[in-house]
Write an enzyme that holds these catalytic residues in place. Sequence first.
Site, PDB file in Angstrom:
ATOM      1  CB  CYS A   2      -6.965 -15.621  12.039  1.00  0.00           C
ATOM      2  SG  CYS A   2      -5.566 -16.687  11.783  1.00  0.00           S
ATOM      3  NE  ARG A  27      -8.878  -9.926  10.959  1.00  0.00           N
ATOM      4  CZ  ARG A  27      -8.392  -9.118  11.886  1.00  0.00           C
ATOM      5  NH1 ARG A  27      -8.738  -7.853  11.879  1.00  0.00           N
ATOM      6  NH2 ARG A  27      -7.568  -9.563  12.806  1.00  0.00           N
ATOM      7  CD1 TRP A  76      -1.589 -15.152   7.593  1.00  0.00           C
ATOM      8  CD2 TRP A  76      -2.772 -14.155   5.992  1.00  0.00           C
ATOM      9  NE1 TRP A  76      -0.719 -14.442   6.804  1.00  0.00           N
ATOM     10  CE2 TRP A  76      -1.407 -13.820   5.821  1.00  0.00           C
ATOM     11  CE3 TRP A  76      -3.709 -13.635   5.095  1.00  0.00           C
ATOM     12  CZ2 TRP A  76      -0.969 -12.989   4.791  1.00  0.00           C
ATOM     13  CZ3 TRP A  76      -3.252 -12.791   4.083  1.00  0.00           C
ATOM     14  CH2 TRP A  76      -1.900 -12.488   3.928  1.00  0.00           C
ATOM     15  CG  ASN A 102      -6.857 -13.138  15.205  1.00  0.00           C
ATOM     16  OD1 ASN A 102      -5.752 -13.341  14.699  1.00  0.00           O
ATOM     17  ND2 ASN A 102      -7.428 -11.948  15.247  1.00  0.00           N
ATOM     18  N   GLY A 103      -4.344 -15.137  16.515  1.00  0.00           N
ATOM     19  CA  GLY A 103      -3.148 -14.722  17.253  1.00  0.00           C
ATOM     20  C   GLY A 103      -2.111 -15.826  17.217  1.00  0.00           C
ATOM     21  CD  GLU A 484       9.586   3.497   2.901  1.00  0.00           C
ATOM     22  OE1 GLU A 484      10.181   3.276   1.838  1.00  0.00           O
ATOM     23  OE2 GLU A 484       8.358   3.285   3.052  1.00  0.00           O
ATOM     24  CE  LYS A 488       5.197   5.032   1.963  1.00  0.00           C
ATOM     25  NZ  LYS A 488       5.919   3.795   1.913  1.00  0.00           N
ATOM     26  CD  GLU A 491       4.358   5.741  -1.977  1.00  0.00           C
ATOM     27  OE1 GLU A 491       3.990   5.045  -2.928  1.00  0.00           O
ATOM     28  OE2 GLU A 491       4.878   5.261  -0.959  1.00  0.00           O
ATOM     29  CG  HIS A 507      30.516  15.650  -2.046  1.00  0.00           C
ATOM     30  ND1 HIS A 507      31.832  16.023  -2.107  1.00  0.00           N
ATOM     31  CD2 HIS A 507      30.375  14.990  -0.877  1.00  0.00           C
ATOM     32  CE1 HIS A 507      32.471  15.587  -1.031  1.00  0.00           C
ATOM     33  NE2 HIS A 507      31.599  14.958  -0.259  1.00  0.00           N
ATOM     34  CE  LYS A 606      -0.311  -2.624  -1.109  1.00  0.00           C
ATOM     35  NZ  LYS A 606       0.592  -1.728  -0.364  1.00  0.00           N
TER      36      LYS A 606
HETATM   37  C1  F6R Z   1       5.826   2.470  -1.743  1.00  0.00           C
HETATM   38  C2  F6R Z   1       5.446   1.183  -2.290  1.00  0.00           C
HETATM   39  C3  F6R Z   1       6.238   0.640  -3.423  1.00  0.00           C
HETATM   40  C4  F6R Z   1       6.463  -0.860  -3.249  1.00  0.00           C
HETATM   41  C5  F6R Z   1       7.109  -1.449  -4.510  1.00  0.00           C
HETATM   42  C6  F6R Z   1       7.400  -2.929  -4.357  1.00  0.00           C
HETATM   43  O1  F6R Z   1       4.982   2.846  -0.711  1.00  0.00           O
HETATM   44  O2  F6R Z   1       4.505   0.584  -1.859  1.00  0.00           O
HETATM   45  O3  F6R Z   1       7.446   1.306  -3.584  1.00  0.00           O
HETATM   46  O4  F6R Z   1       7.265  -1.068  -2.122  1.00  0.00           O
HETATM   47  O5  F6R Z   1       6.272  -1.251  -5.611  1.00  0.00           O
HETATM   48  O6  F6R Z   1       6.223  -3.651  -4.153  1.00  0.00           O
HETATM   49  P1  F6R Z   1       6.268  -5.115  -3.584  1.00  0.00           P
HETATM   50  O7  F6R Z   1       6.781  -5.030  -2.191  1.00  0.00           O
HETATM   51  O8  F6R Z   1       4.867  -5.613  -3.667  1.00  0.00           O
HETATM   52  O9  F6R Z   1       7.215  -5.884  -4.448  1.00  0.00           O
END
Ligand code: F6R
Length: 611
Positions: A2, A27, A76, A102-103, A484, A488, A491, A507, A606
């Site tokens: 929010c 937000r 939200w 908010n919260g 993970e 990170k 990418e 192996h 994204k």
């Molecule tokens: C890595 C990243 C991607 C997403 C993947 C799934 O930093 O952001 O690997 O995790 O594309 O995306 P969502 O979670 O939106 O299904």
Amino acid sequence: MCGIVGYTGGRQAAPVVLDGLAKLEYRGYDSAGVAVSDGDGNIDIKKAKGKLKILFDLTDGGKSFNGTCGIGHTRWATHGEPSQNNAHPHCNDEHTIVAVHNGIIENYSQLKDKLTRRGYTFYSDTDTEVATKLVDYYYKKHGEPLKAISEFALHARGSYALAVLFKDFPGEIFAIRKDSPMVIGVTDGGALLASDVPAILKYTRNVYYTDNHEIVLLSKDGVAFYNLDREEISKTPTLISWDAEAAEKGGWEHFMLKEIHEQPEVVRNTVNYFLHDGKLDLSELQLSEDYLKGVSSITITGCGSAYHVGVVGQYVIEDIARIPVRVEIASEFRYRKPVLGGNELVIVISQSGETADSLAALREMKQQGVKTLAIVNVLGSSIAREADGVFYTKAGPEISVATTKAYSAQLIAMYLIALKLAEVRGTVGAQQYSSFKRELTELPEKIAKVLETKSEVQKFASQMMDKKDVFFIGRGVDYAVSIESSLKLKEISYVHSEAYAAGELKHGTISLIENGTLVFGTLTQKALAEKTVSNLVETASRGAYVAVLASQSVEGIPENFKKVFHIPDTDEHFTASLAVVVMQLFAYYLSVLRGNDVDKPRNLAKSVTVE
Ligand code: F6R
């Protein structure tokens, strides 16, 4: 998340408040509202479900809304669906006390019961209406706004940035915050408050950052700050030198760094929303306890980081709820013909809720008559709409392409689901169960502690600039952290890296280890640490540059390892939440040092809505 805005001074308030709310749109929100008090203190409220534009149109951009003191809110949804009724501001029955918030008030149901017994009626599903009526109760009791606000703070548990108008005090806004952001600005002949700096930057660059439990009184004469004993305290404003674009990033250099730093808040919001008054309440997920008791197996699916959350979930759910779990990459799962168990639950994890492969996997499973649960961040997204049940993470909009805070919120979802399954199936004792809950509520503080080590990570990243290949290794949850970490790094820094289950390296892949190759081991699982250390020693003896990330109490780390990062101890099921933060920072700083576009890495989007 929010957003709140408040203004009092010489101008008409509504246009200033609406303009501020528009700056907080990033937000995320599903409804919005504004309250304005006129010269006599009469308070008028307008609110609407949907976009701010509806409110703009309803009030002619705020111009038709008379009065120079106002508060506004973008909501939200947390407690209660998105609707005009649940939208803020909320008020007491007499319309003399009006508030935005908010919260999350954790003990809102207890407070609601108490107030109901004292004759209060509630018309919305929100914790904010409870907060407003709690202030009303103490105002009627003491006849003093500062006292009412401090009593509110003494009785409400959880997080809040609360702004209140009292009819008896026209032209004044009373506010308080705890664990939810609130900034205060002073202008010539007025004062403003907001959840974030961009909302007030147009009017002032002199900003006060409020601390927990500080009460603020805004009037046309400026601002005054008080502690909970209602003693005035002095504060020094900060001069904001950012431009508007930088302000959206809250002064951080990149959205990714901002979002990394939002993780304590996001984790707190997600934990507190579902775990309050000592109870874990997942009723919103639409999966009854009877159903959960009978689940025979679980498949978790997702893509990229969301899949990696599933790998953590597999370890945690199997260990504490004793249910067989498999994790599947959604793009594979959708085309397989998996053999599904009688009472199988499929969990689809997705930040955006729109990822094509995850959505297709969900549809495929539904067609086969399997019950589905989505863990999603974006409200009303396709996956959220189509799954049988939804666990909404409380991460707020994630702008940086590389996920950080949404990943952290998804981890919390996994832990809470594991805990609920353990609770209904009786697989953990009462003492252990309480300890899990306690550890979860302590995670935000511990994440904040990890963030304090960022300059150490930055320095390490600067020393690793020339590395061409990096290997992340670990066992159990540490393996999940490694995959993970590797993603990170790849990418955003474009450095080649691989993640390996520590025991698997020998192996074949160990032949890639050369003089100076960076091997990064994660050691948060005490029973497994010794084994992983042996694997790291194997690489060191082939010339690897070994760094480790270890929980504070893990012992037996050889002195010849080149770098050791420590994270606070927590329950071993939850260590991914702390370890990943160091790895996010490492990837971030390496990317910055290499001059990359951190928030928009090459070749990536994204939301991946194609196969
Ligand atoms: C890595 C990243 C991607 C997403 C993947 C799934 O930093 O952001 O690997 O995790 O594309 O995306 P969502 O979670 O939106 O299904």
